[in-house]
Design a protein around this motif. Structure first.
Motif, PDB file in Angstrom:
ATOM      1  N   SER A   1      24.995  22.387   2.553  1.00 20.31           N
ATOM      2  CA  SER A   1      24.822  23.849   2.550  1.00 20.31           C
ATOM      3  C   SER A   1      23.523  24.229   3.248  1.00 20.31           C
ATOM      4  O   SER A   1      23.481  25.177   4.054  1.00 20.31           O
ATOM      5  CB  SER A   1      24.815  24.383   1.113  1.00 20.31           C
ATOM      6  OG  SER A   1      26.032  24.084   0.468  1.00 20.31           O
TER       7      SER A   1
ATOM      8  N   GLN B   1      24.047  19.249  -2.399  1.00 21.41           N
ATOM      9  CA  GLN B   1      24.171  20.506  -1.662  1.00 21.41           C
ATOM     10  C   GLN B   1      23.459  20.463  -0.316  1.00 21.41           C
ATOM     11  O   GLN B   1      23.186  21.496   0.272  1.00 21.41           O
ATOM     12  CB  GLN B   1      23.591  21.642  -2.520  1.00 21.41           C
ATOM     13  CG  GLN B   1      24.283  21.813  -3.867  1.00 21.41           C
ATOM     14  CD  GLN B   1      23.652  22.902  -4.709  1.00 21.41           C
ATOM     15  OE1 GLN B   1      22.770  23.603  -4.249  1.00 21.41           O
ATOM     16  NE2 GLN B   1      24.117  23.033  -5.935  1.00 21.41           N
TER      17      GLN B   1
ATOM     18  N   TYR C   1      14.536  28.338  -6.459  1.00 20.30           N
ATOM     19  CA  TYR C   1      15.609  27.798  -7.298  1.00 20.30           C
ATOM     20  C   TYR C   1      15.015  27.004  -8.467  1.00 20.30           C
ATOM     21  O   TYR C   1      15.394  27.185  -9.630  1.00 20.30           O
ATOM     22  CB  TYR C   1      16.512  26.925  -6.432  1.00 20.30           C
ATOM     23  CG  TYR C   1      17.595  26.172  -7.185  1.00 20.30           C
ATOM     24  CD1 TYR C   1      18.658  26.842  -7.773  1.00 20.30           C
ATOM     25  CD2 TYR C   1      17.553  24.781  -7.278  1.00 20.30           C
ATOM     26  CE1 TYR C   1      19.650  26.142  -8.446  1.00 20.30           C
ATOM     27  CE2 TYR C   1      18.542  24.080  -7.940  1.00 20.30           C
ATOM     28  CZ  TYR C   1      19.582  24.761  -8.525  1.00 20.30           C
ATOM     29  OH  TYR C   1      20.566  24.066  -9.188  1.00 20.30           O
TER      30      TYR C   1
ATOM     31  N   ARG D   1      20.570  33.042  -5.713  1.00 19.38           N
ATOM     32  CA  ARG D   1      21.510  33.474  -6.749  1.00 19.38           C
ATOM     33  C   ARG D   1      22.806  32.679  -6.657  1.00 19.38           C
ATOM     34  O   ARG D   1      23.382  32.288  -7.675  1.00 19.38           O
ATOM     35  CB  ARG D   1      21.794  34.973  -6.588  1.00 19.38           C
ATOM     36  CG  ARG D   1      22.570  35.572  -7.766  1.00 19.38           C
ATOM     37  CD  ARG D   1      22.850  37.053  -7.567  1.00 19.38           C
ATOM     38  NE  ARG D   1      21.615  37.802  -7.389  1.00 19.38           N
ATOM     39  CZ  ARG D   1      21.272  38.418  -6.270  1.00 19.38           C
ATOM     40  NH1 ARG D   1      22.075  38.350  -5.204  1.00 19.38           N
ATOM     41  NH2 ARG D   1      20.148  39.091  -6.185  1.00 19.38           N
ATOM     42  N   ALA D   2      23.241  32.416  -5.440  1.00 23.00           N
ATOM     43  CA  ALA D   2      24.466  31.625  -5.268  1.00 23.00           C
ATOM     44  C   ALA D   2      24.258  30.193  -5.745  1.00 23.00           C
ATOM     45  O   ALA D   2      25.155  29.587  -6.353  1.00 23.00           O
ATOM     46  CB  ALA D   2      24.890  31.655  -3.797  1.00 23.00           C
ATOM     47  N   LEU D   3      23.069  29.599  -5.493  1.00 22.28           N
ATOM     48  CA  LEU D   3      22.774  28.242  -5.964  1.00 22.28           C
ATOM     49  C   LEU D   3      22.800  28.176  -7.493  1.00 22.28           C
ATOM     50  O   LEU D   3      23.333  27.233  -8.079  1.00 22.28           O
ATOM     51  CB  LEU D   3      21.413  27.785  -5.451  1.00 22.28           C
ATOM     52  CG  LEU D   3      21.291  27.438  -3.966  1.00 22.28           C
ATOM     53  CD1 LEU D   3      19.853  27.085  -3.627  1.00 22.28           C
ATOM     54  CD2 LEU D   3      22.213  26.262  -3.624  1.00 22.28           C
TER      55      LEU D   3
ATOM     56  N   PRO E   1      19.634  36.244  -2.319  1.00 20.19           N
ATOM     57  CA  PRO E   1      21.088  36.081  -2.458  1.00 20.19           C
ATOM     58  C   PRO E   1      21.511  34.614  -2.422  1.00 20.19           C
ATOM     59  O   PRO E   1      22.410  34.198  -3.181  1.00 20.19           O
ATOM     60  CB  PRO E   1      21.640  36.858  -1.256  1.00 20.19           C
ATOM     61  CG  PRO E   1      20.584  37.864  -0.942  1.00 20.19           C
ATOM     62  CD  PRO E   1      19.301  37.177  -1.213  1.00 20.19           C
ATOM     63  N   PHE E   2      20.881  33.820  -1.556  1.00 18.20           N
ATOM     64  CA  PHE E   2      21.222  32.397  -1.483  1.00 18.20           C
ATOM     65  C   PHE E   2      20.817  31.676  -2.777  1.00 18.20           C
ATOM     66  O   PHE E   2      21.545  30.832  -3.293  1.00 18.20           O
ATOM     67  CB  PHE E   2      20.534  31.774  -0.276  1.00 18.20           C
ATOM     68  CG  PHE E   2      20.858  30.319  -0.100  1.00 18.20           C
ATOM     69  CD1 PHE E   2      22.144  29.898   0.176  1.00 18.20           C
ATOM     70  CD2 PHE E   2      19.866  29.352  -0.237  1.00 18.20           C
ATOM     71  CE1 PHE E   2      22.447  28.551   0.332  1.00 18.20           C
ATOM     72  CE2 PHE E   2      20.143  28.018  -0.086  1.00 18.20           C
ATOM     73  CZ  PHE E   2      21.440  27.610   0.200  1.00 18.20           C
TER      74      PHE E   2
ATOM     75  N   ALA F   1      24.420  30.187  -9.521  1.00 18.31           N
ATOM     76  CA  ALA F   1      25.767  30.424 -10.042  1.00 18.31           C
ATOM     77  C   ALA F   1      26.693  29.240  -9.781  1.00 18.31           C
ATOM     78  O   ALA F   1      27.701  29.089 -10.483  1.00 18.31           O
ATOM     79  CB  ALA F   1      26.349  31.690  -9.402  1.00 18.31           C
ATOM     80  N   ARG F   2      26.365  28.385  -8.815  1.00 22.83           N
ATOM     81  CA  ARG F   2      27.247  27.270  -8.489  1.00 22.83           C
ATOM     82  C   ARG F   2      27.264  26.218  -9.593  1.00 22.83           C
ATOM     83  O   ARG F   2      28.310  25.639  -9.883  1.00 22.83           O
ATOM     84  CB  ARG F   2      26.813  26.644  -7.168  1.00 22.83           C
ATOM     85  CG  ARG F   2      27.673  25.464  -6.740  1.00 22.83           C
ATOM     86  CD  ARG F   2      27.318  25.002  -5.350  1.00 22.83           C
ATOM     87  NE  ARG F   2      27.546  26.043  -4.359  1.00 22.83           N
ATOM     88  CZ  ARG F   2      27.300  25.910  -3.061  1.00 22.83           C
ATOM     89  NH1 ARG F   2      26.794  24.777  -2.602  1.00 22.83           N
ATOM     90  NH2 ARG F   2      27.531  26.903  -2.227  1.00 22.83           N
ATOM     91  N   ASN F   3      26.116  25.975 -10.236  1.00 18.40           N
ATOM     92  CA  ASN F   3      26.037  24.968 -11.299  1.00 18.40           C
ATOM     93  C   ASN F   3      25.340  25.569 -12.528  1.00 18.40           C
ATOM     94  O   ASN F   3      24.210  25.195 -12.863  1.00 18.40           O
ATOM     95  CB  ASN F   3      25.265  23.728 -10.831  1.00 18.40           C
ATOM     96  CG  ASN F   3      25.948  23.035  -9.670  1.00 18.40           C
ATOM     97  OD1 ASN F   3      26.994  22.426  -9.830  1.00 18.40           O
ATOM     98  ND2 ASN F   3      25.342  23.156  -8.488  1.00 18.40           N
TER      99      ASN F   3
ATOM    100  N   SER G   1      13.763  28.944  -0.501  1.00 22.83           N
ATOM    101  CA  SER G   1      14.959  29.041  -1.340  1.00 22.83           C
ATOM    102  C   SER G   1      14.977  27.943  -2.398  1.00 22.83           C
ATOM    103  O   SER G   1      15.235  28.195  -3.580  1.00 22.83           O
ATOM    104  CB  SER G   1      16.222  28.948  -0.480  1.00 22.83           C
ATOM    105  OG  SER G   1      16.290  30.023   0.441  1.00 22.83           O
TER     106      SER G   1
END
Length: 427
Positions: free
Chosen positions: A331, A328, A352, A8-10, A5-6, A12-14, A348
């Motif tokens: 974060s 980041q 990524y 995926r968030a990374l 999930p983390f 989607a952020r850029n 993570s």
């Protein structure tokens, strides 16, 4: 803890940055795959084109030049076998058949080749339509020549060939224009006659596709080429026959002769027999092997340069990723402060980067295959050789090597984030 999930968030952020980095990896990977697939396809296609030519006999000279002229129909200057010598080779009892080859004329972009009906049937098996030529002013066309059966073709001297290519040099320099029409010449489908340097020919048949430059050729009796260049026909004056037997004392010279031996032992025996001061004999496959060695060395150099460029691209991408991850860092520090273990952050960041590398390599594989097909179509258009690139083990290994290098290098940004103190990152 599940890092997905983390991650995926990374991602989607850029999204633009992710797509840009993945696209760069895809392009770098596609370049190497295209070079590898194209080089192998070119070797396979050129080898298939020479399958119908077991043994070539010609005057002493460059085997490569003869190979290009006979198998690939590339214009070039070659020496002639003297008529009596050519007659002796054509009548060798140890050959299943021997066919003459004569060049020097063209119809538009199609080379005109003079030979015998036997070689036409040998190369094209059964014709796709029509029949083989039975008269001196008839012709069989290759599968890609856009002309209907019954049409009359204008034949011109030369095809970007140097003076004397396939002809006697002194004779070629002073060739008179052949008559454009004879009273007994059959008319074409529309009854008209096309102007040319030589007498026109009537299309009587079409070969099946061979995947070779002969698909673009206009094939006529060898007597037509001899007669058009005022060299006689190999037969007595007034004799309108085509094909063997020819008279040794009337036999014109020939650029090359294609021989089909009865067996392997006969093939090597014929090659040894015609390696002397007057003749040169060679297997096209042997000459191609030498060319492939040179081609393979060049391809290896290009692949090495491509691999180096790919590594540099990945290194540049990681430099950009480090900059993005630097933005980041808070974060990651917050995660650590909330109790996330250092290994979680390491995994993570590694995932990524790995997702971008593997995604780019996965896109690069079909992209390289498509690029190889595009280049192959261009090469086939220029050469007439059917080239079909396929993805094989070398290309998969190249893509795998790209992914492996990327995954190893991805450990660097992951290690840097892992090692960064939480307090320092929170400032």
């Amino acid at each position: 803890m599940n890092p997905l999930p983390f991650v995926r968030a990374l991602l989607a952020r850029n999204p633009r940055t992710v797509w840009l980095f993945a696209a760069l990896v895809a392009l770098a990977s596609a370049l190497g795959i295209a070079i590898s697939a194209q080089e192998r396809a070119l070797r396979q296609g050129s080898a298939r084109a020479a399958d119908g030519f077991d043994l070539i006999v010609a005057a002493p000279g460059s085997q490569t030049d003869l190979l290009m002229a006979t198998v690939y129909l590339r214009p070039g200057a070659v020496e002639l076998l003297p008529g009596p010598v050519a007659h002796r080779v054509l009548n060798d009892p140890d050959a299943a058949f021997a066919a003459p080859l004569a060049f020097g004329d063209s119809h538009g972009e199609s080379p005109v080749v003079g030979t015998t009906a036997e070689l036409v049937q040998h190369l094209g098996c059964d014709l796709a339509e029509g029949r083989v030529f039975a008269r001196m002013n008839e012709a069989v066309v290759g599968a890609l020549v856009e002309t209907p059966i019954g049409a009359e073709l204008a034949i011109h001297h030369g095809h970007g060939i140097e003076p004397g290519a396939g002809l006697d040099a002194d004779l070629a320099a002073d060739l008179p224009a052949a008559p454009t029409h004879h009273d007994d010449h059959p008319q074409g489908a529309h009854g008209d006659h096309h102007e040319g340097d030589h007498e026109g020919v009537l299309v009587t048949g079409r070969m099946r596709p061979t995947g070779t430059p002969w698909d673009r050729a206009v094939i006529v009796p060898v007597e037509y080429v001899w007669s058009a260049h005022v060299m006689g026909t190999g037969h007595a004056p007034g004799d309108d026959r085509i094909g063997p037997p020819w008279q040794a004392e009337l036999m014109p010279g020939l650029p090359a002769i294609v021989m089909k031996p009865e067996g392997i032992a006969d093939a090597y025996g014929l090659r040894a027999r015609y390696r002397d001061a007057e003749t040169m004999a060679f297997f096209p496959a042997e000459t191609l092997t030498g060319l492939y060695e040179v081609m393979g060395q060049a391809a290896q150099v290009m692949l090495a340069l491509t691999l180096a460029a790919q590594i540099l691209v990945i290194a540049a991408i990681f430099a950009g990723i480090l900059a993005v991850l630097g933005l980041q860092r808070r974060s990651f520090a917050v995660l650590r402060a909330l109790g996330a273990p250092a290994g979680y952050v390491f995994l993570s960041v590694w995932l990524y980067v790995a997702i971008m590398v593997m995604g780019g390599a996965a896109v690069g594989l079909p992209l390289g295959w498509a690029a190889a097909h595009l280049v192959s179509a261009m090469v086939a258009q220029r050469t007439g050789i059917a080239i079909v690139p396929m993805l094989g083990a070398p290309e998969l290994m190249l893509a795998g090597l790209m992914v492996f290098c990327g995954l190893v290098l991805a450990l660097l940004p992951a290690w840097l984030c892992y090692r960064r103190p939480v307090v320092e990152a929170l400032r």
